[in-house]
Design an enzyme around this catalytic site. Sequence first.
Site, PDB file in Angstrom:
ATOM      1  N   HIS A  53       0.842  -1.193   0.000  1.00 15.00           N
ATOM      2  CA  HIS A  53       0.000   0.000   0.000  1.00 15.00           C
ATOM      3  C   HIS A  53       0.881   1.248   0.000  1.00 15.00           C
ATOM      4  O   HIS A  53       2.032   1.212   0.454  1.00 15.00           O
ATOM      5  CB  HIS A  53      -0.901   0.016   1.227  1.00 15.00           C
ATOM      6  CG  HIS A  53      -1.997  -0.996   1.190  1.00 15.00           C
ATOM      7  ND1 HIS A  53      -3.075  -0.937   2.030  1.00 15.00           N
ATOM      8  CD2 HIS A  53      -2.191  -2.093   0.413  1.00 15.00           C
ATOM      9  CE1 HIS A  53      -3.892  -1.945   1.778  1.00 15.00           C
ATOM     10  NE2 HIS A  53      -3.365  -2.672   0.803  1.00 15.00           N
ATOM     11  N   GLU A  55       0.891   3.870   1.854  1.00 14.54           N
ATOM     12  CA  GLU A  55       1.384   4.272   3.177  1.00 14.54           C
ATOM     13  C   GLU A  55       2.569   3.429   3.612  1.00 14.54           C
ATOM     14  O   GLU A  55       3.546   3.962   4.157  1.00 14.54           O
ATOM     15  CB  GLU A  55       0.289   4.117   4.245  1.00 14.54           C
ATOM     16  CG  GLU A  55      -0.946   4.942   3.990  1.00 14.54           C
ATOM     17  CD  GLU A  55      -2.062   4.160   3.320  1.00 14.54           C
ATOM     18  OE1 GLU A  55      -3.223   4.326   3.718  1.00 14.54           O
ATOM     19  OE2 GLU A  55      -1.770   3.379   2.396  1.00 14.54           O
ATOM     20  N   CYS A  83      -6.197   1.857   5.879  1.00 16.24           N
ATOM     21  CA  CYS A  83      -6.849   0.585   6.226  1.00 16.24           C
ATOM     22  C   CYS A  83      -6.289   0.113   7.574  1.00 16.24           C
ATOM     23  O   CYS A  83      -5.348   0.711   8.099  1.00 16.24           O
ATOM     24  CB  CYS A  83      -6.574  -0.447   5.132  1.00 16.24           C
ATOM     25  SG  CYS A  83      -4.875  -1.063   5.121  1.00 16.24           S
ATOM     26  N   CYS A  86      -2.400  -0.449   7.493  1.00 11.91           N
ATOM     27  CA  CYS A  86      -1.632   0.793   7.422  1.00 11.91           C
ATOM     28  C   CYS A  86      -1.769   1.598   8.707  1.00 11.91           C
ATOM     29  O   CYS A  86      -0.799   2.191   9.179  1.00 11.91           O
ATOM     30  CB  CYS A  86      -2.056   1.605   6.207  1.00 11.91           C
ATOM     31  SG  CYS A  86      -1.624   0.786   4.650  1.00 11.91           S
TER      32      CYS A  86
END
Length: 152
Positions: A53, A55, A83, A86
């Site tokens: 992801h 992040e 999410c 993260c």
Amino acid sequence: MDYTYCMELAFREAMKAFERKEVPVGAVVLDSSGHVVGRGYNQVEALSDATAHAEMIALTAAMATLGTKYLEECTLAVTMEPCPMCAGAIVNAKVGRVVFGAYDPKMGASGTVLNVTGCRQLNHQPEVFGGIMENKCSELLKDFFRELRRKP
């Protein structure tokens, strides 16, 4: 710190993901002086890695740049609400501030579905500011999924 400026930088990263047919989420980490020390965009498809992801990539880059595992004086700007994975990484890295664009009604873990970043039982709670450039960030995501549905 100008949160719109931070989000514009994250949005540029999201556009890289969009161009590569990844879910268009981008992130940047800025130090206390406002300098970018980490950046990332979703690379889940390209790397066949569910943890790739924006992040996660930006946080890893920032820690490498600064030579530390904690980012207390830093701001993470991300185009979509983090999410649970993260958000957990944000707490573990002790990020000082999180600024995000679009709320995520399915996986948001900074107040929408869960509130991992605000959980008082955990050892760290960053400041969190959501809805920065929300319309622009949401529209990019909607465009992406609309285009995805059109393809056979």
